[in-house]
Design a protein around this motif. Structure first.
Motif, PDB file in Angstrom:
ATOM      1  N   MET A 114     -11.315 -11.342  -1.946  1.00  0.00           N
ATOM      2  CA  MET A 114      -9.929 -11.136  -2.354  1.00  0.00           C
ATOM      3  C   MET A 114      -9.835 -10.841  -3.853  1.00  0.00           C
ATOM      4  N   GLN A 115     -10.676 -11.499  -4.628  1.00  0.00           N
ATOM      5  CA  GLN A 115     -10.670 -11.242  -6.068  1.00  0.00           C
ATOM      6  C   GLN A 115     -11.161  -9.831  -6.385  1.00  0.00           C
ATOM      7  N   ARG A 116     -12.123  -9.339  -5.619  1.00  0.00           N
ATOM      8  CA  ARG A 116     -12.572  -7.952  -5.828  1.00  0.00           C
ATOM      9  C   ARG A 116     -11.446  -6.965  -5.557  1.00  0.00           C
ATOM     10  N   GLU A 117     -10.513  -7.336  -4.684  1.00  0.00           N
ATOM     11  CA  GLU A 117      -9.367  -6.474  -4.392  1.00  0.00           C
ATOM     12  C   GLU A 117      -8.243  -6.648  -5.418  1.00  0.00           C
ATOM     13  N   GLY A 118      -8.501  -7.463  -6.442  1.00  0.00           N
ATOM     14  CA  GLY A 118      -7.544  -7.590  -7.529  1.00  0.00           C
ATOM     15  C   GLY A 118      -6.683  -8.836  -7.501  1.00  0.00           C
ATOM     16  N   MET A 119      -7.004  -9.807  -6.631  1.00  0.00           N
ATOM     17  CA  MET A 119      -6.203 -11.028  -6.573  1.00  0.00           C
ATOM     18  C   MET A 119      -6.495 -11.918  -7.774  1.00  0.00           C
ATOM     19  N   GLU A 120      -5.455 -12.540  -8.320  1.00  0.00           N
ATOM     20  CA  GLU A 120      -5.579 -13.544  -9.372  1.00  0.00           C
ATOM     21  C   GLU A 120      -5.647 -14.911  -8.693  1.00  0.00           C
ATOM     22  N   SER A 121      -6.854 -15.483  -8.620  1.00  0.00           N
ATOM     23  CA  SER A 121      -7.040 -16.765  -7.941  1.00  0.00           C
ATOM     24  C   SER A 121      -6.900 -17.895  -8.944  1.00  0.00           C
ATOM     25  N   TRP A 122      -5.946 -18.778  -8.705  1.00  0.00           N
ATOM     26  CA  TRP A 122      -5.650 -19.861  -9.634  1.00  0.00           C
ATOM     27  C   TRP A 122      -6.637 -21.015  -9.534  1.00  0.00           C
ATOM     28  N   PHE A 123      -7.293 -21.153  -8.399  1.00  0.00           N
ATOM     29  CA  PHE A 123      -8.295 -22.200  -8.196  1.00  0.00           C
ATOM     30  C   PHE A 123      -9.466 -21.598  -7.419  1.00  0.00           C
ATOM     31  N   PRO A 124     -10.684 -22.117  -7.594  1.00  0.00           N
ATOM     32  CA  PRO A 124     -11.806 -21.654  -6.768  1.00  0.00           C
ATOM     33  C   PRO A 124     -11.552 -21.962  -5.289  1.00  0.00           C
ATOM     34  N   ALA A 125     -11.698 -20.978  -4.438  1.00  0.00           N
ATOM     35  CA  ALA A 125     -11.410 -21.178  -3.013  1.00  0.00           C
ATOM     36  C   ALA A 125     -12.289 -22.260  -2.407  1.00  0.00           C
ATOM     37  N   GLU A 126     -13.512 -22.416  -2.898  1.00  0.00           N
ATOM     38  CA  GLU A 126     -14.417 -23.399  -2.304  1.00  0.00           C
ATOM     39  C   GLU A 126     -13.920 -24.826  -2.493  1.00  0.00           C
ATOM     40  N   ARG A 127     -12.970 -25.050  -3.392  1.00  0.00           N
ATOM     41  CA  ARG A 127     -12.443 -26.397  -3.573  1.00  0.00           C
ATOM     42  C   ARG A 127     -11.588 -26.842  -2.389  1.00  0.00           C
ATOM     43  N   LEU A 128     -11.179 -25.903  -1.551  1.00  0.00           N
ATOM     44  CA  LEU A 128     -10.403 -26.255  -0.357  1.00  0.00           C
ATOM     45  C   LEU A 128     -11.299 -26.589   0.834  1.00  0.00           C
ATOM     46  N   ALA A 129     -12.583 -26.283   0.740  1.00  0.00           N
ATOM     47  CA  ALA A 129     -13.486 -26.490   1.871  1.00  0.00           C
ATOM     48  C   ALA A 129     -13.801 -27.971   2.038  1.00  0.00           C
ATOM     49  N   VAL A 130     -13.703 -28.469   3.260  1.00  0.00           N
ATOM     50  CA  VAL A 130     -14.071 -29.847   3.566  1.00  0.00           C
ATOM     51  C   VAL A 130     -15.027 -29.846   4.746  1.00  0.00           C
ATOM     52  N   ASN A 131     -15.914 -30.829   4.771  1.00  0.00           N
ATOM     53  CA  ASN A 131     -16.906 -30.936   5.834  1.00  0.00           C
ATOM     54  C   ASN A 131     -16.711 -32.250   6.580  1.00  0.00           C
ATOM     55  N   GLY A 132     -15.911 -32.180   7.642  1.00  0.00           N
ATOM     56  CA  GLY A 132     -15.706 -33.353   8.470  1.00  0.00           C
ATOM     57  C   GLY A 132     -14.594 -34.262   7.966  1.00  0.00           C
ATOM     58  N   ILE A 133     -14.253 -35.245   8.802  1.00  0.00           N
ATOM     59  CA  ILE A 133     -13.147 -36.141   8.507  1.00  0.00           C
ATOM     60  C   ILE A 133     -13.435 -36.993   7.278  1.00  0.00           C
ATOM     61  N   GLY A 134     -14.680 -37.484   7.167  1.00  0.00           N
ATOM     62  CA  GLY A 134     -15.031 -38.332   6.026  1.00  0.00           C
ATOM     63  C   GLY A 134     -14.853 -37.618   4.705  1.00  0.00           C
ATOM     64  N   ASP A 135     -15.333 -36.380   4.641  1.00  0.00           N
ATOM     65  CA  ASP A 135     -15.194 -35.598   3.412  1.00  0.00           C
ATOM     66  C   ASP A 135     -13.726 -35.324   3.119  1.00  0.00           C
ATOM     67  N   ALA A 136     -12.945 -35.029   4.174  1.00  0.00           N
ATOM     68  CA  ALA A 136     -11.515 -34.755   3.984  1.00  0.00           C
ATOM     69  C   ALA A 136     -10.807 -35.964   3.390  1.00  0.00           C
ATOM     70  N   LEU A 137     -11.126 -37.158   3.887  1.00  0.00           N
ATOM     71  CA  LEU A 137     -10.483 -38.369   3.370  1.00  0.00           C
ATOM     72  C   LEU A 137     -10.857 -38.618   1.914  1.00  0.00           C
ATOM     73  N   ARG A 138     -12.129 -38.389   1.576  1.00  0.00           N
ATOM     74  CA  ARG A 138     -12.552 -38.593   0.185  1.00  0.00           C
ATOM     75  C   ARG A 138     -11.885 -37.604  -0.761  1.00  0.00           C
ATOM     76  N   ARG A 139     -11.566 -36.420  -0.242  1.00  0.00           N
ATOM     77  CA  ARG A 139     -11.044 -35.360  -1.100  1.00  0.00           C
ATOM     78  C   ARG A 139      -9.518 -35.317  -1.168  1.00  0.00           C
ATOM     79  N   VAL A 140      -8.848 -36.250  -0.492  1.00  0.00           N
ATOM     80  CA  VAL A 140      -7.381 -36.209  -0.446  1.00  0.00           C
ATOM     81  C   VAL A 140      -6.748 -36.140  -1.831  1.00  0.00           C
ATOM     82  N   PRO A 141      -7.106 -37.008  -2.789  1.00  0.00           N
ATOM     83  CA  PRO A 141      -6.456 -36.924  -4.111  1.00  0.00           C
ATOM     84  C   PRO A 141      -6.639 -35.560  -4.770  1.00  0.00           C
ATOM     85  N   GLU A 142      -7.852 -35.010  -4.676  1.00  0.00           N
ATOM     86  CA  GLU A 142      -8.104 -33.696  -5.288  1.00  0.00           C
ATOM     87  C   GLU A 142      -7.272 -32.607  -4.617  1.00  0.00           C
TER      88      GLU A 142
END
Length: 384
Positions: free
Chosen positions: A42-70
């Motif tokens: 998307m960035q190559r197509e000219g999108m201005e990304s305000w946050f790294p997309a990988e910060r939204l990635a979660v691996n399983g329920i445990g990781d999702a719970l740990r990442r809730v504040p972020e």
């Protein structure tokens, strides 16, 4: 003033959809600005990304719970910037656990919202339709039966086709692929695909290797291709081969990647349930679908399922056109028998390939262009 379009995509598949969508919209709105969260495509197509997309990635329920504040912090900052920008529309691409919450709050700002890729409400957790109705003004659906489900619940929806149907040739070049892989034209080949995630491979490798042994006992002429994605999954599969005491002469070739080539070259595919089953259908390959998960997880999911099948080819064809073996039913003898049946029944293979061609054509709709048209029709309407 240039039209501003806000988008959020948090996974590689969403980034691919988003990059194609941006390109399709630009053909109509060349000066449009795209902001939000997107990956490298998307960035190559000219999108201005305000946050790294990988910060939204979660691996399983445990990781999702740990990442809730972020994740809550990212959502709060994202919404503040959207409110300041006042885009013409907001598009959440897949990632429903994050995007639906964002869409609901953006909708309250009187900005039109679109959710691109319907969650599988037709398979399980149908109650999510109510949440989706509160969040999205419009749903872009990849499958033709989905819009009716939403429209019954009062949610506008458009079928835009499946992007993979556009990517895959209607008639794959099996001869060419076999030549490139140095495989005999007349060899009988089975592609063995135990999944891309460590958990999938750890649960399925032994059963897939056991099935290969039984197939080889019945048909010594069969060769096996095993495309694996990572070093970890390769190590797991090699351990399963070692545990089964497979010697160096066993006709099984492990590959790094090249899953599409392996499927095109094959006569039958034995694979884990997932997107790969739809890819195999687009490649017109007969298949045997398998899956295992933790017992307690399966017992919960099974109670929530609405359909008798889990494989996408069966779901889309509305019947068991290919066999599925789940949990305790996923064992070497049954998997091997399923593969051998396809190898020995040419008439059934021809009939299945006709079904898959019809399916491919029904989903081949120039996905990005149709999605762009639906979105462009919403821009400028705003709230009345």
């Amino acid at each position: 003033m240039a039209t501003c379009i806000a988008m959020v995509a948090g996974e590689a598949s969403g980034d691919q959809l988003g990059s194609r969508l941006i390109a399709a919209i630009r053909r109509h709105l060349p000066d449009a600005r795209f902001v939000g969260i997107g990956g490298p495509g998307m960035q190559r197509e000219g999108m201005e990304s305000w946050f790294p997309a990988e910060r939204l990635a979660v691996n399983g329920i445990g990781d999702a719970l740990r990442r809730v504040p972020e994740l809550l912090g990212i959502r709060r900052q994202l919404l503040a910037r959207i409110k300041a920008e006042q885009p013409a529309i907001f598009i959440g691409i897949d990632a429903p656990d994050f995007n639906l919450g964002v869409e609901r709050r953006v909708k309250a700002m009187r900005i039109p919202t679109v959710h691109y890729v319907s969650p599988s409400v037709w398979a399980w957790r149908g109650g999510r339709v109510k949440r989706i109705r509160k969040s999205a003004d419009h749903i872009l659906c990849l499958f033709p039966f989905e819009p009716e489900l939403y429209e019954r619940a009062g949610v506008a929806a458009t079928f835009v086709g499946h992007p993979l149907a556009d990517e895959f040739a209607l008639e794959p070049d099996r001869v060419g692929v076999r030549e490139r892989l140095c495989l005999p034209r007349d060899a009988k080949i089975v592609a063995v695909m135990p999944g891309s995630r460590n958990g999938e491979v750890s649960r399925l490798a032994a059963d897939f290797v056991g099935a290969a042994v039984r197939i080889h006992e019945a048909r010594p002429d069969v060769r096996f291709l095993v495309p694996l994605v990572t070093r970890d999954t390769r190590t797991m599969f090699e351990q399963a081969m070692h545990d089964a005491s497979l010697g160096p002469d066993f006709p099984m070739t492990l590959m790094f990647g090249h899953s599409h080539d392996a499927m095109i070259a094959s006569d039958v595919v034995m694979l884990a349930s997932g997107t790969a089953t739809l890819e195999a259908a687009f490649l017109k390959r007969p298949m045997v679908i398998a899956y295992k998960m933790a017992g307690w997880t399966f017992s919960i999911v099974k109670r929530m399922m609405y359909l008798p099948y889990v494989g996408l080819p069966n779901i889309l064809c509305r019947e068991f056109v290919v066999p599925e073996h789940l949990q305790e039913d996923c064992e070497p003898t049954k998997l091997a028998n399923g593969v051998l049946k396809w190898l020995d029944d040419a008439d059934s293979v021809v009939a299945l390939q006709k079904r898959f061609m019809d399916l491919h054509l029904s989903l081949r709709q120039d996905n990005a262009s149709r999605a762009a048209e639906a979105i462009l029709s919403l821009i400028g309407r705003g709230r009345r």
